[in-house]
Design an enzyme around this catalytic site. Structure first.
Site, PDB file in Angstrom:
ATOM      1  N   ALA A  61       0.854  -1.197   0.000  1.00  0.00           N
ATOM      2  CA  ALA A  61       0.000   0.000   0.000  1.00  0.00           C
ATOM      3  C   ALA A  61       0.888   1.244   0.000  1.00  0.00           C
ATOM      4  CB  ALA A  61      -0.869  -0.020   1.249  1.00  0.00           C
ATOM      5  N   GLU A 103      -0.235  -9.479  -0.723  1.00  0.00           N
ATOM      6  CA  GLU A 103      -1.663  -9.825  -0.600  1.00  0.00           C
ATOM      7  C   GLU A 103      -2.319  -9.878  -1.978  1.00  0.00           C
ATOM      8  OE1 GLU A 103      -2.116  -6.691   2.419  1.00  0.00           O
ATOM      9  OE2 GLU A 103      -3.259  -8.171   3.535  1.00  0.00           O
ATOM     10  N   GLU A 123       3.697  -5.244   7.448  1.00  0.00           N
ATOM     11  CA  GLU A 123       2.768  -4.261   8.026  1.00  0.00           C
ATOM     12  C   GLU A 123       2.973  -4.061   9.519  1.00  0.00           C
ATOM     13  OE1 GLU A 123       2.022  -6.475   5.764  1.00  0.00           O
ATOM     14  OE2 GLU A 123       0.511  -5.739   4.371  1.00  0.00           O
TER      15      GLU A 123
END
Ligand SMILES: CC(C)(COP(=O)(O)OP(=O)(O)OC[C@H]1O[C@@H](n2cnc3c(N)ncnc32)[C@H](O)[C@@H]1OP(=O)(O)O)[C@@H](O)C(=O)NCCC(=O)NCCSC(=O)CC(=O)CCCCCCCCCCCCC(=O)O
Ligand SMILES: NC(=O)C1=CN([C@@H]2O[C@H](COP(=O)(O)OP(=O)(O)OC[C@H]3O[C@@H](n4cnc5c(N)ncnc54)[C@H](O)[C@@H]3O)[C@@H](O)[C@H]2O)C=CC1
Length: 719
Positions: A61, A103, A123
């Site tokens: 992300a 992911e 993360e």
């Protein structure tokens, strides 16, 4: 942000294009969503390959977007659409597939990796958990125990290990993209259901509860108050106990909690601060972008004591050839044995061959004439260091860079005895130098941009987080430590015990409290420094009362402890008791309690109850106040540098972001108010006097940390 092409007739090739790491920004997510929809709808497309531009699959992300309102298509439905589709999708992983990147790959039906690629779910290091299905799909793919380990540590995994674990299906030395395209054609028509991880059950060993409970106990013990690792275990537990959709729900709930937390903000700040300190700049206008490092292939280390050995090992491990110098044959032999043992131990752990061939040992400085860079690590004695620098200046080639590992002596004074002051710089390593990640690169007033670039570049090669600091007593880290240590000692005088002070600091998240660290380092180190500074011993001004030195409050407690032969772990007794000399387990010592009680009686001090809050405020706010002074004096580039020094050099809990970030989180008005309060109570402690920068920031509405630079007196920058 995602390119679409049809290749080999029937394969849709979707390429993520968001340099440098193809992070999943809103635009990239939109690009992928549109491209996947197109591929699934197009009857001519029979299979799909997803890859990344420039040899990087995806760094996850876009972390910069976390601080902004969410826009663009969310990741979870985007990945579900890929998995649910009726055409095989293959991820071609080159470079990295981290976080949301992995992911995304787990939502694909097959994964092919280049042999140099790395995958992982880091993360947790950002205070989050893999909330795009990572905590639910990875356990289903590789099993509970390995998934727990990867998710709770954020560890990066090589392609080879990923193949063994079953994260990827194939590894290639050739182009992962080419192999994926070929593979995507081969798997057309094969049943897809078994490849859809959300439809599978997590393989569960019979002792599943034990595995989960042990994992929880482990992360709680290691986390030092960090919440994300605990949430990770909770999310993975859901992958075992709940159906996929309910597990996803749990993952989202836990993520929502973490996402809003100050810990996540702190850890994400650290991620960018760590990268920001590498981009140094000087007041002259020179910076990392316009200053070229000198090539360094051959280095030398002078002095093979505690620091010199570690520095030598670090240099050799980075592939440099090193000349190691000692005063005499005996010292040299001792140093050689230690360095060899350290390198062998290290190589054994890595299953590699120790590079002893890169080393040359000598007692003769004239053998340094071909070295590019020399690091001096002799005793902390200005006269001795000057003598060494004078010799180096005459024996080394004229363009060799001369570095000192001094912990706080004046780099300019050392440079002044050489014929090349512009090539002199401080490289302040931390013990053990081959392990600790921090390096303070100390700019002398005449250090050239080129020499700064060389030291910073060398730091990077050694795997260090290198921070440029100014040339002041103690530089940045040790300078800020003094008020912290003083406050800890004053608290003992006033009624605290070492275990009370340490307990509060450990509860805050430090791996060890201040007194345990002092015992570990050896109490005689500070004692020697205090003697040299005339704070104790024969050089004390006889007019000074016992608890005042040089016009300010002084606690002789650490001196009294040393005078009793209590030098810390090495003597089996210090602020704590150890089972034997060299013992590691600290237990509270009644003799120390007695020493403190007698001391208070002798000095008419009535002990009072001291709570954790006071310990934290006095120790940490005093340290932070000195941090503001460091900024004010122009000795650090910005608060990020100070924070990285404390996170990487002094065990400041990363999930609290470093002292300056912590001050901003607490609120600058609160820090100022408490300092003012304590200063009133202790008017003879100058370091509790709030710094003028702190006052200026508060008067100006406490701007965010990245705006503090605007309130610095720029002309005073010493960098
Ligand atoms: C990728 C690397 C290994 C590359 O390393 P290297 O080559 O050494 O280069 P660097 O110098 O590190 O990096 C170069 C440059 O890139 C920047 N950068 C790197 N990665 C990112 C990134 N992911 N995002 C943004 N920028 C990145 C880096 O900063 C450098 O730039 P510079 O700072 O300007 O110099 C290495 O970089 C690396 O390891 N990167 C990090 C990898 C990582 O940690 N990835 C995980 C990211 S987090 C993630 O993926 C999470 C998810 O996917 C979950 C998504 C779910 C989101 C759902 C949110 C909703 C939650 C509920 C909200 C409730 C809200 C409410 O209610 O309030
Ligand atoms: N010990 C620590 O935790 C840290 C120390 N430092 C600094 O690093 C420097 C070295 O400290 P330590 O390694 O702890 O000291 P040390 O006492 O362990 O080692 C110093 C070594 O230098 C050698 N030496 C002395 N004069 C020499 C000369 N003329 N030529 C060659 N070798 C010579 C000595 O024989 C000894 O082996 C000091 O400046 C210290 O302040 C910096 C960071 C941390």
């Amino acid at each position: 942000m995602a390119r679409y092409a049809q290749v080999q007739g029937s394969v849709a090739l979707i390429t993520l294009t968001n340099p440098p790491v193809n992070a999943l920004s809103a635009a990239v997510r939109l690009g992928i969503t549109e491209a996947v929809t197109r591929a699934l709808r197009d009857p001519k497309v029979k299979s799909v390959v997803i890859c990344g531009e420039n040899g990087v699959f995806c760094g996850g992300a876009d972390i910069r977007e976390f601080a902004k309102p969410m826009t663009g298509p969310p990741l979870v439905p985007m990945i579900s659409a890929i998995e649910e589709g009726d055409k095989p999708v293959v991820a071609a992983i080159e470079g990295v597939a981290f976080g949301g990147g992995l992911e995304l790959a787990l939502g694909c039906h097959y994964r092919i990796a280049h042999s140099k690629a790395r995958v992982g779910l880091p993360e947790v290091t950002l205070g989050l958990l893999p909330a795009a299905g990572g905590t639910q799909r990875l356990p289903r793919l590789i099993g509970l125990a390995p998934a727990l380990e990867l998710i709770t540590t954020g560890r990066h995994v090589t392609a080879q290990e990923a193949l063994k674990l079953g994260i990827v299906d194939k590894v290639t030395d050739q182009s992962a993209q080419d192999l994926a395209i070929q593979f995507a054609q081969e798997v057309i028509g094969q049943p897809l259901l078994p490849r859809k991880l959300s439809t599978q059950l997590t393989p569960c060993p019979p002792d599943v509860d034990t595995i989960l409970d042990e994992a929880m106990a482990r992360v709680k013990q290691r986390a030092r108050g960090a919440m994300a690792p605990v949430a990770c275990v909770q999310a993975v537990r859901a992958a075992v106990n709940l159906p996929y959709q309910a597990g996803m729900q749990k993952e989202q709930e836990l993520m929502a909690f973490l996402f809003r937390s100050s810990q996540a903000r702190a850890l994400q700040y650290c991620f960018f601060a760590q990268r920001a300190v590498g981009k140094w700049s000087l007041s002259s206008g020179a910076h990392s972008g316009n200053s070229k490092p000198r090539p360094v292939t051959k280095a030398a280390v002078i002095g093979l004591g505690t620091m010199g050995r570690g520095i030598t090992v670090a240099l050799v491990k980075a592939g440099l050839s090193v000349v190691a110098v000692e005063t005499n044959k005996k010292q040299l032999e001792m140093g050689k044995q230690m360095v060899s043992a350290m390198l062998k131990h290290d190589a054994q752990k890595m299953n590699a061959v120790p590079r002893l061939d890169l080393l040359h040992y000598t007692t003769d400085l004239s053998e340094l004439k071909n070295t590019d860079l020399i690091i001096e690590a002799v005793f902390e004695d200005m006269a001795l260091k000057k003598e060494v620098f004078k010799k180096l200046s005459s024996v080394c080639k004229p363009d060799a860079v001369l570095c000192t590992n001094t912990s706080g002596l004046d780099v300019d004074e050392l440079a002044s005895v050489t014929k090349r002051p512009e090539l002199v710089v401080g490289m302040h390593f931390f013990a053990p130098a081959h392990v600790m990640k921090l390096l303070e690169v100390v700019r002398g007033s005449r250090s050239s941009p080129e020499v700064m670039a060389t030291a910073m570049h060398l730091g990077k090669r050694l795997g260090k987080v290198s921070v440029v600091v100014g040339n002041c007593s103690g530089f940045v880290g040790n300078r800020m430590l003094r008020p912290y240590l003083d406050q800890a000692n004053f608290l003992l005088e006033e009624g605290a015990t070492p275990e009370l002070v340490d307990g509060a600091l450990e509860e805050f998240g430090f791996p060890m409290g201040v007194f345990k660290v002092s015992d570990l380092s050896g109490l005689d180190v500070g004692w020697r420094i205090r003697k040299e500074a005339g704070l104790t011993g024969p050089n004390v001004d006889p007019k000074d009362p016992l608890r005042r030195r040089q016009g300010r409050r002084y606690s002789p407690l650490p001196d009294l402890v040393c005078e009793q032969g209590r030098l810390g772990q090495k003597s089996g007794r210090g602020w704590y008791l150890y089972d034997k000399p060299g013992g590691r387990v600290a237990t509270p010592d009644p003799d120390i309690h007695k020493l403190l009680e007698d001391y208070r009686v002798r000095h008419g001090i009535r002990p009072r109850q001291i709570g954790s809050q006071e310990v934290l405020e006095r120790c940490l706010f005093a340290l932070i106040n000195e941090g503001f002074r460091v900024l004010e004096d122009g000795m650090a580039m910005g608060p990020e540098g100070i924070d990285m020094i404390y996170v990487f050099g002094y065990g400041w809990p990363r999930h609290r972001g470093g002292p300056m970030f912590y001050a901003a989180m607490v609120g600058l008005p609160r820090v100022l108010e408490r300092l003012e309060y304590y200063q009133q109570v202790h008017p003879d402690v100058p370091h509790l006097q709030p710094s003028s920068l702190l006052r200026r920031l508060v008067v100006n509405g406490s701007p965010p940390l990245d705006k503090w630079r605007d309130f610095l007196q720029r002309p005073h920058s010493q960098l």
